[in-house]
Write a protein that holds these residues in place. Structure first.
Motif, PDB file in Angstrom:
ATOM      1  N   GLN A   9      21.346   3.094  24.561  1.00  0.00           N
ATOM      2  CA  GLN A   9      22.124   3.688  25.658  1.00  0.00           C
ATOM      3  C   GLN A   9      22.058   2.803  26.897  1.00  0.00           C
ATOM      4  OE1 GLN A   9      20.224   7.499  25.903  1.00  0.00           O
ATOM      5  NE2 GLN A   9      21.704   8.478  24.536  1.00  0.00           N
ATOM      6  N   ARG A  10      20.885   2.313  27.231  1.00  0.00           N
ATOM      7  CA  ARG A  10      20.725   1.468  28.418  1.00  0.00           C
ATOM      8  C   ARG A  10      21.445   0.137  28.252  1.00  0.00           C
ATOM      9  NH1 ARG A  10      19.688   4.887  32.464  1.00  0.00           N
ATOM     10  NH2 ARG A  10      18.328   6.452  31.610  1.00  0.00           N
ATOM     11  N   MET A  11      21.343  -0.444  27.065  1.00  0.00           N
ATOM     12  CA  MET A  11      22.043  -1.713  26.825  1.00  0.00           C
ATOM     13  C   MET A  11      23.556  -1.515  26.911  1.00  0.00           C
ATOM     14  SD  MET A  11      20.106  -4.298  26.599  1.00  0.00           S
ATOM     15  CE  MET A  11      21.427  -5.389  26.168  1.00  0.00           C
ATOM     16  N   ASN A  12      24.061  -0.435  26.329  1.00  0.00           N
ATOM     17  CA  ASN A  12      25.491  -0.143  26.404  1.00  0.00           C
ATOM     18  C   ASN A  12      25.931   0.072  27.843  1.00  0.00           C
ATOM     19  OD1 ASN A  12      26.145  -0.369  23.686  1.00  0.00           O
ATOM     20  ND2 ASN A  12      25.617   1.747  23.252  1.00  0.00           N
ATOM     21  N   ALA A  13      25.100   0.738  28.631  1.00  0.00           N
ATOM     22  CA  ALA A  13      25.426   0.961  30.045  1.00  0.00           C
ATOM     23  C   ALA A  13      25.509  -0.367  30.784  1.00  0.00           C
ATOM     24  CB  ALA A  13      24.386   1.871  30.694  1.00  0.00           C
ATOM     25  N   ARG A  30      33.375  -0.595  44.318  1.00  0.00           N
ATOM     26  CA  ARG A  30      33.209  -0.349  42.884  1.00  0.00           C
ATOM     27  C   ARG A  30      32.177  -1.301  42.290  1.00  0.00           C
ATOM     28  NH1 ARG A  30      32.949   3.189  39.038  1.00  0.00           N
ATOM     29  NH2 ARG A  30      34.127   2.711  37.184  1.00  0.00           N
ATOM     30  N   VAL A  31      32.230  -2.561  42.684  1.00  0.00           N
ATOM     31  CA  VAL A  31      31.277  -3.547  42.182  1.00  0.00           C
ATOM     32  C   VAL A  31      29.862  -3.190  42.629  1.00  0.00           C
ATOM     33  CG1 VAL A  31      30.563  -5.974  42.283  1.00  0.00           C
ATOM     34  CG2 VAL A  31      32.980  -5.404  42.006  1.00  0.00           C
ATOM     35  N   ILE A  32      29.699  -2.801  43.872  1.00  0.00           N
ATOM     36  CA  ILE A  32      28.373  -2.406  44.384  1.00  0.00           C
ATOM     37  C   ILE A  32      27.852  -1.190  43.623  1.00  0.00           C
ATOM     38  CG2 ILE A  32      27.176  -1.427  46.389  1.00  0.00           C
ATOM     39  CD1 ILE A  32      28.926  -3.326  48.115  1.00  0.00           C
ATOM     40  N   GLU A  33      28.722  -0.238  43.348  1.00  0.00           N
ATOM     41  CA  GLU A  33      28.334   0.951  42.569  1.00  0.00           C
ATOM     42  C   GLU A  33      27.858   0.537  41.173  1.00  0.00           C
ATOM     43  OE1 GLU A  33      30.382   4.952  40.626  1.00  0.00           O
ATOM     44  OE2 GLU A  33      31.573   3.649  41.919  1.00  0.00           O
ATOM     45  N   CYS A  34      28.612  -0.333  40.521  1.00  0.00           N
ATOM     46  CA  CYS A  34      28.244  -0.799  39.183  1.00  0.00           C
ATOM     47  C   CYS A  34      26.926  -1.559  39.212  1.00  0.00           C
ATOM     48  CB  CYS A  34      29.345  -1.679  38.598  1.00  0.00           C
ATOM     49  SG  CYS A  34      30.824  -0.781  38.091  1.00  0.00           S
ATOM     50  N   LEU A  35      26.745  -2.425  40.199  1.00  0.00           N
ATOM     51  CA  LEU A  35      25.508  -3.193  40.298  1.00  0.00           C
ATOM     52  C   LEU A  35      24.295  -2.288  40.491  1.00  0.00           C
ATOM     53  CD1 LEU A  35      26.660  -6.247  42.436  1.00  0.00           C
ATOM     54  CD2 LEU A  35      26.102  -6.220  39.996  1.00  0.00           C
ATOM     55  N   GLU A  40      19.502   0.079  37.897  1.00  0.00           N
ATOM     56  CA  GLU A  40      18.769   1.268  37.445  1.00  0.00           C
ATOM     57  C   GLU A  40      18.558   1.235  35.929  1.00  0.00           C
ATOM     58  OE1 GLU A  40      19.707   6.020  37.099  1.00  0.00           O
ATOM     59  OE2 GLU A  40      20.518   4.947  38.818  1.00  0.00           O
ATOM     60  N   SER A  41      19.608   0.923  35.191  1.00  0.00           N
ATOM     61  CA  SER A  41      19.503   0.869  33.734  1.00  0.00           C
ATOM     62  C   SER A  41      18.581  -0.250  33.279  1.00  0.00           C
ATOM     63  CB  SER A  41      20.888   0.687  33.103  1.00  0.00           C
ATOM     64  OG  SER A  41      21.649   1.861  33.232  1.00  0.00           O
ATOM     65  N   SER A  42      18.651  -1.391  33.955  1.00  0.00           N
ATOM     66  CA  SER A  42      17.788  -2.533  33.607  1.00  0.00           C
ATOM     67  C   SER A  42      16.323  -2.193  33.806  1.00  0.00           C
ATOM     68  CB  SER A  42      18.148  -3.749  34.465  1.00  0.00           C
ATOM     69  OG  SER A  42      19.464  -4.139  34.249  1.00  0.00           O
ATOM     70  N   ARG A  43      16.027  -1.551  34.906  1.00  0.00           N
ATOM     71  CA  ARG A  43      14.627  -1.179  35.184  1.00  0.00           C
ATOM     72  C   ARG A  43      14.118  -0.157  34.173  1.00  0.00           C
ATOM     73  NH1 ARG A  43      15.242  -1.089  41.726  1.00  0.00           N
ATOM     74  NH2 ARG A  43      15.019  -3.335  41.979  1.00  0.00           N
ATOM     75  N   HIS A  44      14.962   0.788  33.818  1.00  0.00           N
ATOM     76  CA  HIS A  44      14.576   1.784  32.815  1.00  0.00           C
ATOM     77  C   HIS A  44      14.349   1.108  31.468  1.00  0.00           C
ATOM     78  CE1 HIS A  44      15.222   5.334  30.111  1.00  0.00           C
ATOM     79  NE2 HIS A  44      14.284   5.762  30.916  1.00  0.00           N
ATOM     80  N   LEU A  48      10.946   0.905  29.160  1.00  0.00           N
ATOM     81  CA  LEU A  48      10.861   1.280  27.746  1.00  0.00           C
ATOM     82  C   LEU A  48      10.253   0.162  26.910  1.00  0.00           C
ATOM     83  CD1 LEU A  48      14.369   2.950  27.245  1.00  0.00           C
ATOM     84  CD2 LEU A  48      12.154   4.105  27.200  1.00  0.00           C
ATOM     85  N   ILE A  49      10.678  -1.058  27.183  1.00  0.00           N
ATOM     86  CA  ILE A  49      10.156  -2.205  26.436  1.00  0.00           C
ATOM     87  C   ILE A  49       8.669  -2.383  26.716  1.00  0.00           C
ATOM     88  CG2 ILE A  49      10.246  -4.725  26.258  1.00  0.00           C
ATOM     89  CD1 ILE A  49      13.324  -4.428  26.777  1.00  0.00           C
ATOM     90  N   ASN A  50       8.278  -2.295  27.973  1.00  0.00           N
ATOM     91  CA  ASN A  50       6.868  -2.462  28.325  1.00  0.00           C
ATOM     92  C   ASN A  50       6.005  -1.362  27.746  1.00  0.00           C
ATOM     93  OD1 ASN A  50       7.089  -4.877  29.699  1.00  0.00           O
ATOM     94  ND2 ASN A  50       7.517  -3.889  31.665  1.00  0.00           N
ATOM     95  N   SER A  51       6.487  -0.126  27.753  1.00  0.00           N
ATOM     96  CA  SER A  51       5.676   0.970  27.195  1.00  0.00           C
ATOM     97  C   SER A  51       5.561   0.842  25.686  1.00  0.00           C
ATOM     98  CB  SER A  51       6.270   2.323  27.586  1.00  0.00           C
ATOM     99  OG  SER A  51       7.519   2.532  26.965  1.00  0.00           O
ATOM    100  N   ASN A  52       6.595   0.321  25.038  1.00  0.00           N
ATOM    101  CA  ASN A  52       6.549   0.116  23.600  1.00  0.00           C
ATOM    102  C   ASN A  52       5.627  -1.043  23.243  1.00  0.00           C
ATOM    103  OD1 ASN A  52       7.082   0.462  20.914  1.00  0.00           O
ATOM    104  ND2 ASN A  52       9.152  -0.333  20.991  1.00  0.00           N
ATOM    105  N   LYS A  53       5.642  -2.082  24.078  1.00  0.00           N
ATOM    106  CA  LYS A  53       4.811  -3.261  23.860  1.00  0.00           C
ATOM    107  C   LYS A  53       3.332  -2.893  23.950  1.00  0.00           C
ATOM    108  CE  LYS A  53       4.085  -6.278  27.065  1.00  0.00           C
ATOM    109  NZ  LYS A  53       4.238  -7.265  28.116  1.00  0.00           N
TER     110      LYS A  53
END
Length: 55
Positions: A9-13, A30-35, A40-44, A48-53
């Motif tokens: 989901q995060r990668m798709n976002a 619009r660009v600022i909103e997307c960024l 937010e999605s990147s940090r999440h 997830l990757i760090n908690s799995n690692k």
């Protein structure tokens, strides 16, 4: 490693919002909103990757 739905989901976002931002370069708001959502999605995703690692 089994990849959870949350990772997909995060990668798709990130991919989708990057495309939206690229298609709307004439609209700074619009660009600022997307960024913001990409950040937010990147940090999440990183969390997830760090908690799995560490599991």
């Amino acid at each position: 490693m089994i990849v959870s739905c949350s990772v997909f989901q995060r990668m798709n976002a990130i991919v989708g919002l990057t495309a939206i931002a690229g298609a709307n370069v004439e609209s700074q708001d619009r660009v600022i909103e997307c960024l913001g959502k990409i950040t937010e999605s990147s940090r999440h995703l990183l969390g997830l990757i760090n908690s799995n690692k560490n599991a």
